[in-house]
Design a protein around this motif. Sequence first.
Motif, PDB file in Angstrom:
ATOM      1  N   LEU A 189      47.112  29.650  47.269  1.00 12.56           N
ATOM      2  CA  LEU A 189      46.392  30.701  46.534  1.00 12.56           C
ATOM      3  C   LEU A 189      46.703  31.930  47.407  1.00 12.56           C
ATOM      4  O   LEU A 189      46.589  33.197  46.682  1.00 12.56           O
ATOM      5  N   PRO A 190      46.794  32.024  48.807  1.00 13.70           N
ATOM      6  CA  PRO A 190      47.049  33.371  49.487  1.00 13.70           C
ATOM      7  C   PRO A 190      48.335  34.118  49.019  1.00 13.70           C
ATOM      8  O   PRO A 190      48.264  35.073  48.990  1.00 13.70           O
ATOM      9  N   ALA A 191      49.307  33.067  48.528  1.00 13.47           N
ATOM     10  CA  ALA A 191      50.517  33.822  48.056  1.00 13.47           C
ATOM     11  C   ALA A 191      50.499  34.295  46.703  1.00 13.47           C
ATOM     12  O   ALA A 191      50.639  35.796  46.141  1.00 13.47           O
ATOM     13  N   PHE A 192      49.329  33.927  45.865  1.00 12.30           N
ATOM     14  CA  PHE A 192      49.112  34.344  44.425  1.00 12.30           C
ATOM     15  C   PHE A 192      48.252  35.713  44.742  1.00 12.30           C
ATOM     16  O   PHE A 192      48.343  36.695  44.036  1.00 12.30           O
ATOM     17  N   LYS A 193      47.469  35.763  45.618  1.00  5.49           N
ATOM     18  CA  LYS A 193      46.484  36.871  45.865  1.00  5.49           C
ATOM     19  C   LYS A 193      47.495  38.238  46.497  1.00  5.49           C
ATOM     20  O   LYS A 193      47.410  39.409  46.067  1.00  5.49           O
ATOM     21  N   ASN A 194      48.410  37.953  47.225  1.00  7.28           N
ATOM     22  CA  ASN A 194      49.325  38.866  47.585  1.00  7.28           C
ATOM     23  C   ASN A 194      50.231  39.237  46.689  1.00  7.28           C
ATOM     24  O   ASN A 194      50.239  40.442  46.431  1.00  7.28           O
ATOM     25  N   TYR A 195      50.821  38.445  45.802  1.00  5.87           N
ATOM     26  CA  TYR A 195      51.122  38.764  44.457  1.00  5.87           C
ATOM     27  C   TYR A 195      50.407  39.680  43.652  1.00  5.87           C
ATOM     28  O   TYR A 195      50.870  40.952  43.226  1.00  5.87           O
ATOM     29  N   GLN A 201      38.155  38.306  40.096  1.00  2.00           N
ATOM     30  CA  GLN A 201      37.919  36.707  39.935  1.00  2.00           C
ATOM     31  C   GLN A 201      38.570  36.075  41.172  1.00  2.00           C
ATOM     32  O   GLN A 201      38.030  35.049  41.456  1.00  2.00           O
ATOM     33  N   TRP A 202      39.458  36.573  41.934  1.00  2.00           N
ATOM     34  CA  TRP A 202      39.920  36.073  42.879  1.00  2.00           C
ATOM     35  C   TRP A 202      39.510  36.599  44.259  1.00  2.00           C
ATOM     36  O   TRP A 202      39.928  36.670  45.478  1.00  2.00           O
ATOM     37  N   GLY A 203      38.384  37.502  43.894  1.00  3.06           N
ATOM     38  CA  GLY A 203      37.676  38.107  45.131  1.00  3.06           C
ATOM     39  C   GLY A 203      38.408  39.287  45.672  1.00  3.06           C
ATOM     40  O   GLY A 203      38.240  39.621  47.053  1.00  3.06           O
ATOM     41  N   LEU A 204      39.433  40.106  44.955  1.00  4.28           N
ATOM     42  CA  LEU A 204      40.077  41.124  45.498  1.00  4.28           C
ATOM     43  C   LEU A 204      39.419  42.463  44.539  1.00  4.28           C
ATOM     44  O   LEU A 204      39.291  42.478  43.340  1.00  4.28           O
ATOM     45  N   SER A 205      39.074  43.455  45.330  1.00  4.67           N
ATOM     46  CA  SER A 205      38.442  44.501  44.657  1.00  4.67           C
ATOM     47  C   SER A 205      39.388  45.662  44.820  1.00  4.67           C
ATOM     48  O   SER A 205      40.653  45.646  45.463  1.00  4.67           O
ATOM     49  N   LEU A 206      39.160  46.606  44.056  1.00  3.32           N
ATOM     50  CA  LEU A 206      39.918  47.753  43.467  1.00  3.32           C
ATOM     51  C   LEU A 206      40.090  48.654  44.813  1.00  3.32           C
ATOM     52  O   LEU A 206      41.484  49.002  45.095  1.00  3.32           O
TER      53      LEU A 206
END
Length: 217
Positions: A34-40, A92-97
């Motif tokens: 999951l961290p790899a996808f969030k970084n992407y 949805q993945w907890g990443l804000s603008l």
Amino acid sequence: MRFFEKLKQACTEDWHAYTHHAFTEGMGDGSLPLPAFKNYLVQDYLFLIEFARAYALAIYKGENLSDMRKALASVQGILDVEMDLHTKLCAQWGLSLEQMEATPEASQTLAYTRYVLDTGMRGNLLELKIALAPCVIGYAEIGARLAASASGLAEDNPYKVWISEYAGEEYQQLAEAAIEELDDLYNRYGSQQGFDRYAQIFANATKLEADFWQMSL
């Protein structure tokens, strides 16, 4: 053979390395960390900003109103539709603008986006669209392949939303339109440069796409 297929044929190994990268395979079977996808996702947000600039450049490079309107539609699609969808997916993945905008571009993001822009600045509209093609058309190919796999759209695959978006009819039609546009542009510009020049642009952009996957791993 269509022009896009000729470009792929000229860099078969690089194309396979990009479209079958460990990152995409991990999305397909759900094993991607999951961290790899969030970084992407964060870097892809920053990439889309530069992608919009590349299509804005395509407006300037257009020879006629049809060229310019196609490029304008792409700019509007990225800024008004795709960016909103991407922001919602990130949320949805907890990443804000705010988080994404505060993140610096990775060196791989810089290398890829600036290569596309530099190619477009120095070359004609065909060369710019060739540099954009691995992303635009490649994602459709990857999405369709992963969706057809046993686990790609499984309920327990956390990446099924990404896969379904690029395997969906709307994006597949967008990619087909990009392929048709390459044919049209090659008929108009093909004699201005040898095929080797176009194949090299495509190969470079394809390698940079693979580097973009690798960055996230």
